[in-house]
Design an enzyme around this catalytic site. Structure first.
Site, PDB file in Angstrom:
ATOM      1  CG  ASP A 252      19.268  15.405 -12.666  1.00  0.00           C
ATOM      2  OD1 ASP A 252      20.270  15.442 -13.395  1.00  0.00           O
ATOM      3  OD2 ASP A 252      18.889  14.365 -12.061  1.00  0.00           O
ATOM      4  CB  ILE A 253      14.922  12.251 -13.101  1.00  0.00           C
ATOM      5  CG1 ILE A 253      13.642  11.518 -12.770  1.00  0.00           C
ATOM      6  CG2 ILE A 253      16.131  11.333 -13.055  1.00  0.00           C
ATOM      7  CD1 ILE A 253      13.266  10.449 -13.806  1.00  0.00           C
TER       8      ILE A 253
ATOM      9  CG  ASN B 224      29.446  14.684 -14.995  1.00  0.00           C
ATOM     10  OD1 ASN B 224      30.324  15.280 -14.370  1.00  0.00           O
ATOM     11  ND2 ASN B 224      28.274  14.403 -14.469  1.00  0.00           N
TER      12      ASN B 224
ATOM     13  N   GLY C 241      32.160  10.464 -15.200  1.00  0.00           N
ATOM     14  CA  GLY C 241      30.889  10.138 -14.569  1.00  0.00           C
ATOM     15  C   GLY C 241      29.676  10.382 -15.459  1.00  0.00           C
ATOM     16  CD  GLN C 242      28.665  12.055 -21.356  1.00  0.00           C
ATOM     17  OE1 GLN C 242      29.876  12.138 -21.588  1.00  0.00           O
ATOM     18  NE2 GLN C 242      27.738  12.402 -22.210  1.00  0.00           N
TER      19      GLN C 242
ATOM     20  CG  HIS D 169      23.768  16.056 -19.661  1.00  0.00           C
ATOM     21  ND1 HIS D 169      24.117  14.937 -20.408  1.00  0.00           N
ATOM     22  CD2 HIS D 169      24.124  15.777 -18.390  1.00  0.00           C
ATOM     23  CE1 HIS D 169      24.638  14.032 -19.618  1.00  0.00           C
ATOM     24  NE2 HIS D 169      24.671  14.518 -18.381  1.00  0.00           N
ATOM     25  CG  LEU D 170      25.994  23.474 -18.345  1.00  0.00           C
ATOM     26  CD1 LEU D 170      27.399  23.068 -17.938  1.00  0.00           C
ATOM     27  CD2 LEU D 170      26.023  24.825 -19.067  1.00  0.00           C
ATOM     28  CG  HIS D 171      24.888  18.120 -14.379  1.00  0.00           C
ATOM     29  ND1 HIS D 171      23.963  17.287 -13.793  1.00  0.00           N
ATOM     30  CD2 HIS D 171      25.604  17.341 -15.224  1.00  0.00           C
ATOM     31  CE1 HIS D 171      24.112  16.049 -14.249  1.00  0.00           C
ATOM     32  NE2 HIS D 171      25.121  16.049 -15.121  1.00  0.00           N
TER      33      HIS D 171
HETATM   34  P1  DGP Z   1      25.411  12.473 -16.176  1.00  0.00           P
HETATM   35  O1  DGP Z   1      25.875  11.558 -15.088  1.00  0.00           O
HETATM   36  O2  DGP Z   1      26.244  13.744 -16.258  1.00  0.00           O
HETATM   37  O3  DGP Z   1      25.288  11.770 -17.497  1.00  0.00           O
HETATM   38  O4  DGP Z   1      23.966  12.964 -15.724  1.00  0.00           O
HETATM   39  C1  DGP Z   1      22.776  12.478 -16.246  1.00  0.00           C
HETATM   40  C2  DGP Z   1      21.672  13.084 -15.436  1.00  0.00           C
HETATM   41  O5  DGP Z   1      20.462  12.893 -16.132  1.00  0.00           O
HETATM   42  C3  DGP Z   1      21.493  12.448 -14.063  1.00  0.00           C
HETATM   43  O6  DGP Z   1      21.743  13.457 -13.061  1.00  0.00           O
HETATM   44  C4  DGP Z   1      20.045  12.012 -14.026  1.00  0.00           C
HETATM   45  C5  DGP Z   1      19.421  12.700 -15.202  1.00  0.00           C
HETATM   46  N1  DGP Z   1      18.395  11.942 -15.887  1.00  0.00           N
HETATM   47  C6  DGP Z   1      18.542  10.702 -16.413  1.00  0.00           C
HETATM   48  N2  DGP Z   1      17.399  10.311 -16.982  1.00  0.00           N
HETATM   49  C7  DGP Z   1      16.519  11.338 -16.825  1.00  0.00           C
HETATM   50  C8  DGP Z   1      15.154  11.520 -17.211  1.00  0.00           C
HETATM   51  O7  DGP Z   1      14.505  10.664 -17.820  1.00  0.00           O
HETATM   52  N3  DGP Z   1      14.579  12.695 -16.859  1.00  0.00           N
HETATM   53  C9  DGP Z   1      15.257  13.673 -16.185  1.00  0.00           C
HETATM   54  N4  DGP Z   1      14.577  14.789 -15.882  1.00  0.00           N
HETATM   55  N5  DGP Z   1      16.541  13.531 -15.809  1.00  0.00           N
HETATM   56  C10 DGP Z   1      17.164  12.372 -16.131  1.00  0.00           C
END
Ligand code: DGP
Length: 115
Positions: free
Chosen positions: A31-32, A88, A94-95, A101-103
């Site tokens: 995650d970024i 989410n 909170g999506q 995507h699964l965290h």
């Molecule tokens: P959610 O809130 O469940 O939709 O989480 C989306 C997640 O995606 C959030 O934790 C940040 C991550 N994210 C968003 N854009 C990028 C990206 O460009 N690269 C990566 N590695 N993660 C990203």
């Protein structure tokens, strides 16, 4: 594939994101904006917007996401200390990114209830 979807672009290699897991159906990358020492996102290559849009034909794919998260947790050495898996879904869930995507979160004590 959706032209507007950031995770489809990641899956297509447009941003050069490093995949820590990859097979014919799934990808995983860090995650970024990590919320824990280990914070990995497991996504399908197939563009599905939300988990409430999963269909019966996606049953194996959805199950594989969890089993793949378990495998990555072992690789990241958090399998026994424990971890949290989160989907989410939608605005109240909170999506932010509309591609399922699964965290996988671990490496620290998680709190409950979540925010
Ligand atoms: P959610 O809130 O469940 O939709 O989480 C989306 C997640 O995606 C959030 O934790 C940040 C991550 N994210 C968003 N854009 C990028 C990206 O460009 N690269 C990566 N590695 N993660 C990203």
């Amino acid at each position: 594939m959706s032209d507007e979807c950031i995770f489809c672009k990641i899956a297509n290699g447009e941003f050069g994101t490093k995949f820590i897991y990859e097979d014919a159906e799934l990808l995983a990358f860090r995650d970024i904006n990590p919320q824990a020492p280990v914070h990995v996102l497991i996504i399908p290559g197939k563009h599905i917007t939300r988990i409430n849009r999963l269909e019966d034909s996606d049953q194996a794919l959805a199950g594989k996401m969890i089993l793949t998260a378990n495998k990555i947790a072992r690789d990241e050495r958090i399998s026994e200390s424990g971890y949290r898996l989160i989907f989410n879904c939608g605005p109240d869930g909170g999506q932010e990114v509309e591609h399922i995507h699964l965290h996988l979160l671990g490496g620290r004590q998680m709190n409950w209830p979540p925010g």
